[in-house]
Design a protein around this motif. Structure first.
Motif, PDB file in Angstrom:
ATOM      1  N   GLY A 148      -7.703 -19.078  -1.275  1.00 54.45           N
ATOM      2  CA  GLY A 148      -7.863 -20.500  -1.587  1.00 54.45           C
ATOM      3  C   GLY A 148      -6.689 -21.094  -2.328  1.00 54.45           C
ATOM      4  O   GLY A 148      -6.270 -22.233  -2.051  1.00 54.45           O
ATOM      5  N   GLY A 149      -6.119 -20.355  -3.287  1.00 52.60           N
ATOM      6  CA  GLY A 149      -5.001 -20.869  -4.071  1.00 52.60           C
ATOM      7  C   GLY A 149      -3.781 -21.106  -3.206  1.00 52.60           C
ATOM      8  O   GLY A 149      -3.128 -22.159  -3.294  1.00 52.60           O
ATOM      9  N   HIS A 150      -3.453 -20.138  -2.356  1.00 49.58           N
ATOM     10  CA  HIS A 150      -2.326 -20.294  -1.445  1.00 49.58           C
ATOM     11  C   HIS A 150      -2.559 -21.450  -0.480  1.00 49.58           C
ATOM     12  O   HIS A 150      -1.652 -22.240  -0.204  1.00 49.58           O
ATOM     13  N   GLN A 152      -4.334 -24.115  -0.906  1.00 48.44           N
ATOM     14  CA  GLN A 152      -4.176 -25.403  -1.599  1.00 48.44           C
ATOM     15  C   GLN A 152      -2.698 -25.788  -1.674  1.00 48.44           C
ATOM     16  O   GLN A 152      -2.322 -26.947  -1.461  1.00 48.44           O
ATOM     17  N   THR A 173      -8.714 -28.050  -7.956  1.00 45.18           N
ATOM     18  CA  THR A 173      -8.847 -26.702  -8.522  1.00 45.18           C
ATOM     19  C   THR A 173     -10.266 -26.154  -8.440  1.00 45.18           C
ATOM     20  O   THR A 173     -10.578 -25.136  -9.060  1.00 45.18           O
ATOM     21  N   SER A 175     -11.924 -24.472  -6.347  1.00 45.95           N
ATOM     22  CA  SER A 175     -12.141 -23.113  -5.850  1.00 45.95           C
ATOM     23  C   SER A 175     -10.997 -22.177  -6.232  1.00 45.95           C
ATOM     24  O   SER A 175     -10.825 -21.126  -5.622  1.00 45.95           O
ATOM     25  N   LEU A 176     -10.233 -22.546  -7.268  1.00 48.45           N
ATOM     26  CA  LEU A 176      -9.090 -21.734  -7.680  1.00 48.45           C
ATOM     27  C   LEU A 176      -9.413 -20.893  -8.907  1.00 48.45           C
ATOM     28  O   LEU A 176     -10.246 -21.263  -9.734  1.00 48.45           O
ATOM     29  N   THR A 177      -8.714 -19.764  -9.020  1.00 51.78           N
ATOM     30  CA  THR A 177      -8.818 -18.956 -10.234  1.00 51.78           C
ATOM     31  C   THR A 177      -8.038 -19.644 -11.352  1.00 51.78           C
ATOM     32  O   THR A 177      -7.272 -20.589 -11.110  1.00 51.78           O
ATOM     33  N   LYS A 178      -8.190 -19.145 -12.562  1.00 50.25           N
ATOM     34  CA  LYS A 178      -7.483 -19.732 -13.705  1.00 50.25           C
ATOM     35  C   LYS A 178      -5.969 -19.628 -13.514  1.00 50.25           C
ATOM     36  O   LYS A 178      -5.232 -20.583 -13.768  1.00 50.25           O
ATOM     37  N   GLU A 180      -4.304 -19.363 -10.623  1.00 49.22           N
ATOM     38  CA  GLU A 180      -3.908 -20.275  -9.542  1.00 49.22           C
ATOM     39  C   GLU A 180      -3.896 -21.718 -10.021  1.00 49.22           C
ATOM     40  O   GLU A 180      -3.029 -22.511  -9.644  1.00 49.22           O
ATOM     41  N   THR A 181      -4.870 -22.062 -10.879  1.00 53.17           N
ATOM     42  CA  THR A 181      -4.941 -23.415 -11.425  1.00 53.17           C
ATOM     43  C   THR A 181      -3.700 -23.735 -12.247  1.00 53.17           C
ATOM     44  O   THR A 181      -3.126 -24.826 -12.129  1.00 53.17           O
ATOM     45  N   LEU A 184      -0.833 -24.491  -9.979  1.00 55.44           N
ATOM     46  CA  LEU A 184      -0.975 -25.806  -9.363  1.00 55.44           C
ATOM     47  C   LEU A 184      -0.624 -26.924 -10.351  1.00 55.44           C
ATOM     48  O   LEU A 184       0.087 -27.878 -10.009  1.00 55.44           O
TER      49      LEU A 184
END
Length: 513
Positions: A148-150, A152, A173, A175-178, A180-181, A184
């Motif tokens: 999900g992070g990639h 986004q 954010t 559906s992102l992990t901390k 990944e957030t 972003l």
């Protein structure tokens, strides 16, 4: 020349006579990050769909000025050519196409004769991914290879490639992990330094506070106020959003907890794509009557797979020995789980919780439709009475029970799914990320409902959440899962986020010390 890149004036939009937007103003300067806040159904996404011509000129009233000139866009392509690009909460990527093909979709580089110039597209895609601090992404691989992070960030690369001057991010954010957030948010700051403006719709007010210059709040389709972020704090934003002060975001209530009521033994799930790997590795736990059991762990730890195995819907090979109220039960499908008193509100409501084109009411009664069947036909009157009761109880904002549920905001869809899973009168209710994409006011209502259910109806609740403050604020007891294994079972009395994370990472020796 106007000082504003974007100037929206008096925007009005209605659906079947119900006003979703009632005279909204929004102004954005070049290089400014504006946080657009409001409860679910307040009109945030609708306003951005007006701006990006998802709702074309002529279907709404008011004026939009872009770079000092009136904008009357009738197609999304026209707004994108102007430099306005929206990234929806539900990402618009084609999983089977490569990263590069997704980035250039609709704007392909071609050779004479119309053939795709893949070499040029790959080069540019690699440049964009490097610019977004993701140089290791293989742009020739299908998007489904990435999380999900990639994905986004691939959407943002697509927007930059369209030469966006204003980027609209709808719950970027959720559906992102901390980690990944944080990446972003840093990229949003970098874009600001390059002069790209941003409108960020988010329920995560700490993130709004971290990156936004200005906050604009709307409530029930009306503009409440716009303030510089440096002059306001998150508590004041909440008050503007909900029209009242919420002093305690987690309204913890005392409730009786009885004896062990449900037990899961030796739950094991094999990876769908690699059966040699265990996603859930021999987990056992007990749940007491009237207890709220929180399940914490890092993304990918196996929490959702555990819930799916208990509910009989894990797509791969799994096994679980389940005991309910002193009797062993056999759950081999969601239908058998619901029949025996176990209900699940799934993590991905879009894929597993709703039928998008069906009405709100039909979605609510779907699990108990046989209750309204008489002599082979549905008693529409009694069904509608229950639908109206459920809508009122959960305060679901909808113009009509017959409105397709895909037209509701994410938070109101979540309330409808929760209503659906309460109608079978479960004994054990599993809530997987129950407040994801839900505003602070609706979160509060969901928490109050959870305590009402355990206190007055004696339900037992299993709540899976990636938000540690939520787990610690609501749960009576916390299970910690890491890499498919149970790494901790804690009474929630003075439990800290540090203790939970330490257990999730497998540092049990530190806990013992």
């Amino acid at each position: 020349m106007s000082e504003y890149l974007l100037d929206m004036r008096g925007i009005v939009k209605d659906f079947n006579g119900v006003k979703a937007l009632d005279g909204i103003d929004l102004k954005v300067r070049a290089g400014e990050i504006v946080g657009l806040c409001g409860e679910n159904g307040a009109g945030k996404s609708t306003l951005m769909k007006v701006l990006s011509a998802v709702y074309p000129y002529g279907t709404w009233q008011g004026e939009i000025f872009w770079e000092g000139k009136e904008l009357k866009a009738e197609t999304i392509r026209q707004t994108e050519e102007a430099g306005i690009v929206i990234i929806h909460q539900e990402l618009m990527l084609v999983p089977q196409l490569s990263v590069a093909e997704n980035i250039f979709m609709g704007n392909e580089i071609t050779l004479p004769g119309g053939l795709m110039n893949y070499a040029a597209m790959y080069r540019r895609a690699e440049e964009l991914m490097a610019e977004l601090k993701m140089p290791d992404v293989n742009v020739a691989l299908p998007v489904y290879h990435y999380g999900g992070g990639h994905q986004q960030l691939i959407e943002i690369a697509k927007a930059i490639n369209k030469k966006a001057k204003l980027l609209i991010l709808d719950e970027p954010t959720s559906s992102l992990t901390k980690a990944e957030t944080e990446i972003l948010l840093d990229i949003i700051r970098d874009l600001k330094r390059k002069g790209v403006a941003c409108v960020m719709i988010s329920h995560k007010l700490d993130e709004v506070a971290a990156v936004c210059d200005t906050v604009s709040v709307i409530r029930d389709g009306a503009h409440v106020g716009t303030r510089p972020m440096k002059e306001i704090d998150t508590n004041e934003i909440i008050t503007m959003m909900v029209g009242r002060e919420i002093k305690n975001l987690f309204p913890r209530e005392e409730h009786p907890i009885g004896e062990v009521f449900f037990e899961a033994r030796n739950v094991t799930c094999l990876d769908v794509n690699n059966p040699a790997r265990k996603r859930v590795d021999n987990i056992s736990f007990k749940l007491r009557k009237g207890e709220i059991l929180g399940i914490a762990g890092l993304v990918g730890a196996g929490r959702t797979e555990l819930a799916m195995a208990i509910f009989g819907c894990y797509p791969g090979q799994s096994e679980a020995e389940l005991w309910l109220d002193g009797k062993q039960i056999d759950v081999n499908s969601p239908r058998s789980a619901v029949t025996q008193g176990i209900c699940l509100v799934p993590e991905d409501r879009k894929r597993h919780g709703i039928v998008p084109l069906q009405g709100v009411g039909a979605n609510i009664t779907m699990a108990v439709l046989e209750n309204y069947a008489k002599f082979g036909t549905i008693d529409a009157e009694s069904e509608m009475a229950q639908i109206q009761k459920s809508i009122a109880r959960m305060r679901i904002k909808t113009a009509s029970p017959n409105l397709p549920i895909k037209g509701l905001s994410g938070g109101n869809q979540q309330k409808a799914v929760l209503s659906k899973m309460l109608l079978p009168k479960p004994k054990v209710l599993i809530l997987d990320e129950p407040t994801r994409g839900v505003d602070v006011g609706a979160k509060y209502e969901i928490y109050k409902l959870m305590f009402e259910l355990v206190r007055e109806e004696g339900l037992s609740i299993i709540m899976i959440s990636s938000e540690l403050p939520e787990v610690l604020g609501i749960s009576d007891r916390v299970l910690v899962i890491g890499e498919g294994q149970l790494r901790g079972d804690f009474i929630n009395d003075g439990l800290t986020q540090e203790q939970v994370l330490t257990a999730a990472l497998g540092h049990t020796d530190e806990l013992a010390a």
